[in-house]
Design a protein around this motif. Structure first.
Motif, PDB file in Angstrom:
ATOM      1  N   GLY A  30       1.316  11.177 -11.021  1.00 32.85           N
ATOM      2  CA  GLY A  30       0.782  12.315 -10.268  1.00 32.85           C
ATOM      3  C   GLY A  30      -0.731  12.243 -10.117  1.00 32.85           C
ATOM      4  N   ARG A  31      -1.423  11.900 -11.202  1.00 32.37           N
ATOM      5  CA  ARG A  31      -2.883  11.773 -11.135  1.00 32.37           C
ATOM      6  C   ARG A  31      -3.296  10.650 -10.176  1.00 32.37           C
ATOM      7  N   TYR A  32      -2.562   9.530 -10.238  1.00 34.13           N
ATOM      8  CA  TYR A  32      -2.851   8.400  -9.347  1.00 34.13           C
ATOM      9  C   TYR A  32      -2.627   8.802  -7.884  1.00 34.13           C
ATOM     10  N   ASN A  33      -1.491   9.428  -7.610  1.00 32.09           N
ATOM     11  CA  ASN A  33      -1.210   9.876  -6.244  1.00 32.09           C
ATOM     12  C   ASN A  33      -2.258  10.877  -5.765  1.00 32.09           C
ATOM     13  N   GLU A  34      -2.624  11.816  -6.636  1.00 31.67           N
ATOM     14  CA  GLU A  34      -3.622  12.820  -6.264  1.00 31.67           C
ATOM     15  C   GLU A  34      -4.959  12.163  -5.930  1.00 31.67           C
ATOM     16  N   SER A  35      -5.343  11.149  -6.680  1.00 33.06           N
ATOM     17  CA  SER A  35      -6.615  10.476  -6.390  1.00 33.06           C
ATOM     18  C   SER A  35      -6.575   9.801  -5.028  1.00 33.06           C
ATOM     19  N   MET A  36      -5.437   9.229  -4.660  1.00 30.53           N
ATOM     20  CA  MET A  36      -5.327   8.596  -3.346  1.00 30.53           C
ATOM     21  C   MET A  36      -5.285   9.629  -2.224  1.00 30.53           C
ATOM     22  N   ILE A  37      -4.630  10.766  -2.478  1.00 29.76           N
ATOM     23  CA  ILE A  37      -4.594  11.842  -1.481  1.00 29.76           C
ATOM     24  C   ILE A  37      -5.998  12.379  -1.250  1.00 29.76           C
ATOM     25  N   LYS A  38      -6.723  12.661  -2.330  1.00 27.24           N
ATOM     26  CA  LYS A  38      -8.085  13.176  -2.201  1.00 27.24           C
ATOM     27  C   LYS A  38      -9.008  12.199  -1.488  1.00 27.24           C
ATOM     28  N   ALA A  39      -8.767  10.900  -1.670  1.00 30.39           N
ATOM     29  CA  ALA A  39      -9.575   9.881  -0.990  1.00 30.39           C
ATOM     30  C   ALA A  39      -9.124   9.672   0.457  1.00 30.39           C
ATOM     31  N   GLY A  40      -7.992  10.262   0.829  1.00 29.56           N
ATOM     32  CA  GLY A  40      -7.505  10.151   2.196  1.00 29.56           C
ATOM     33  C   GLY A  40      -6.865   8.823   2.538  1.00 29.56           C
ATOM     34  N   VAL A  41      -6.369   8.090   1.522  1.00 35.17           N
ATOM     35  CA  VAL A  41      -5.790   6.768   1.790  1.00 35.17           C
ATOM     36  C   VAL A  41      -4.262   6.727   1.682  1.00 35.17           C
ATOM     37  N   ALA A  44       2.198   7.236   2.242  1.00 33.60           N
ATOM     38  CA  ALA A  44       3.564   7.441   1.758  1.00 33.60           C
ATOM     39  C   ALA A  44       3.681   6.813   0.379  1.00 33.60           C
ATOM     40  N   GLY A  45       4.676   7.242  -0.340  1.00 37.31           N
ATOM     41  CA  GLY A  45       4.956   6.657  -1.639  1.00 37.31           C
ATOM     42  C   GLY A  45       6.230   7.242  -2.195  1.00 37.31           C
ATOM     43  N   GLU A  46       7.060   6.392  -2.737  1.00 32.48           N
ATOM     44  CA  GLU A  46       8.329   6.834  -3.303  1.00 32.48           C
ATOM     45  C   GLU A  46       8.699   5.959  -4.484  1.00 32.48           C
ATOM     46  N   GLY A  47       9.366   6.559  -5.442  1.00 29.25           N
ATOM     47  CA  GLY A  47       9.974   5.810  -6.527  1.00 29.25           C
ATOM     48  C   GLY A  47      11.445   5.604  -6.198  1.00 29.25           C
ATOM     49  N   LEU A  48      12.093   4.720  -6.908  1.00 33.09           N
ATOM     50  CA  LEU A  48      13.500   4.433  -6.658  1.00 33.09           C
ATOM     51  C   LEU A  48      14.343   4.783  -7.876  1.00 33.09           C
ATOM     52  N   PHE A  78      12.389  -4.104  -8.134  1.00 37.13           N
ATOM     53  CA  PHE A  78      11.578  -3.304  -7.212  1.00 37.13           C
ATOM     54  C   PHE A  78      11.789  -1.835  -7.573  1.00 37.13           C
ATOM     55  N   ASN A  79      10.729  -1.163  -8.047  1.00 38.68           N
ATOM     56  CA  ASN A  79      10.855   0.201  -8.564  1.00 38.68           C
ATOM     57  C   ASN A  79      10.336   1.288  -7.649  1.00 38.68           C
ATOM     58  N   GLY A  80       9.518   0.951  -6.689  1.00 33.07           N
ATOM     59  CA  GLY A  80       8.949   1.962  -5.805  1.00 33.07           C
ATOM     60  C   GLY A  80       7.808   1.361  -5.016  1.00 33.07           C
ATOM     61  N   PHE A  81       7.150   2.215  -4.233  1.00 31.84           N
ATOM     62  CA  PHE A  81       6.085   1.719  -3.373  1.00 31.84           C
ATOM     63  C   PHE A  81       5.112   2.828  -2.995  1.00 31.84           C
ATOM     64  N   TRP A  82       3.959   2.396  -2.548  1.00 35.62           N
ATOM     65  CA  TRP A  82       2.984   3.267  -1.899  1.00 35.62           C
ATOM     66  C   TRP A  82       2.581   2.575  -0.606  1.00 35.62           C
ATOM     67  N   ILE A  83       2.277   3.344   0.411  1.00 35.33           N
ATOM     68  CA  ILE A  83       1.654   2.806   1.619  1.00 35.33           C
ATOM     69  C   ILE A  83       0.306   3.502   1.739  1.00 35.33           C
ATOM     70  N   ILE A  84      -0.735   2.693   1.795  1.00 33.95           N
ATOM     71  CA  ILE A  84      -2.083   3.226   1.889  1.00 33.95           C
ATOM     72  C   ILE A  84      -2.747   2.694   3.156  1.00 33.95           C
ATOM     73  N   GLU A  85      -3.731   3.427   3.637  1.00 37.53           N
ATOM     74  CA  GLU A  85      -4.521   2.981   4.782  1.00 37.53           C
ATOM     75  C   GLU A  85      -5.971   2.913   4.343  1.00 37.53           C
ATOM     76  N   VAL A  86      -6.515   1.701   4.378  1.00 37.15           N
ATOM     77  CA  VAL A  86      -7.873   1.444   3.913  1.00 37.15           C
ATOM     78  C   VAL A  86      -8.567   0.515   4.902  1.00 37.15           C
ATOM     79  N   SER A  87      -9.845   0.294   4.692  1.00 42.22           N
ATOM     80  CA  SER A  87     -10.631  -0.516   5.627  1.00 42.22           C
ATOM     81  C   SER A  87     -10.499  -2.016   5.409  1.00 42.22           C
ATOM     82  N   THR A  88     -10.274  -2.414   4.159  1.00 43.70           N
ATOM     83  CA  THR A  88     -10.284  -3.848   3.863  1.00 43.70           C
ATOM     84  C   THR A  88      -9.220  -4.208   2.838  1.00 43.70           C
TER      85      THR A  88
END
Length: 141
Positions: A30-41, A44-48, A78-88
């Protein structure tokens, strides 16, 4: 650029998560996801669910063969994934390194293809673009 962070684990990684209190795992993720949400990156993300609930479709024979899980020895589950959008690519690597994973776990990071990666004059690429527009319009309703 979009990147998929694919969470994998071997037997050691699976045991490490099983040995952790569930609330601790959820809080760390949750903390990891929240940090990515706050950074705007985070896009999507799901566990399996447990591998015992899954199945594999093997295409190596004449006809596809469906085999129920679990799969025996776990080398790269394969346990889950995140999709992020970043510059590099480097920024994607920095986010991946922050994931709250244990020994025996790893993240495979792959760039997600975009429509621009394919020839615009291809019939199927044009159809795909239309389907995506239709889906976006339905989602906006």
């Amino acid at each position: 650029m979009k990147f998929m962070l694919i969470m994998r684990a071997d037997d050691q990684g699976v045991r490490a998560y099983q040995d952790m209190p569930f609330e601790e795992v959820i809080a760390a993720m949750g903390r990891y996801n929240e940090s990515m949400i706050k950074a705007g990156v985070l896009l999507a993300g799901e566990g399996l669910t447990d591998a015992a609930e899954g199945f594999v479709v093997d295409f190596s024979g004449e006809t596809p063969l469906v085999t129920d899980g679990p799969y025996g020895e776990t080398k790269e589950l394969f346990n889950g994934f995140w999709i992020i959008e970043v510059s590099t690519r480097e920024e994607a690597a920095e986010w991946a390194k922050r994931a709250p994973l244990t020994p025996g776990a790893s993240l495979e990071v792959r760039r997600v293809t975009e429509m621009e990666d394919f020839p615009a004059d291809n019939e199927w690429i044009q159809k795909e673009a239309g389907w995506r527009e239709e889906a976006a319009a339905r989602a906006a309703e």
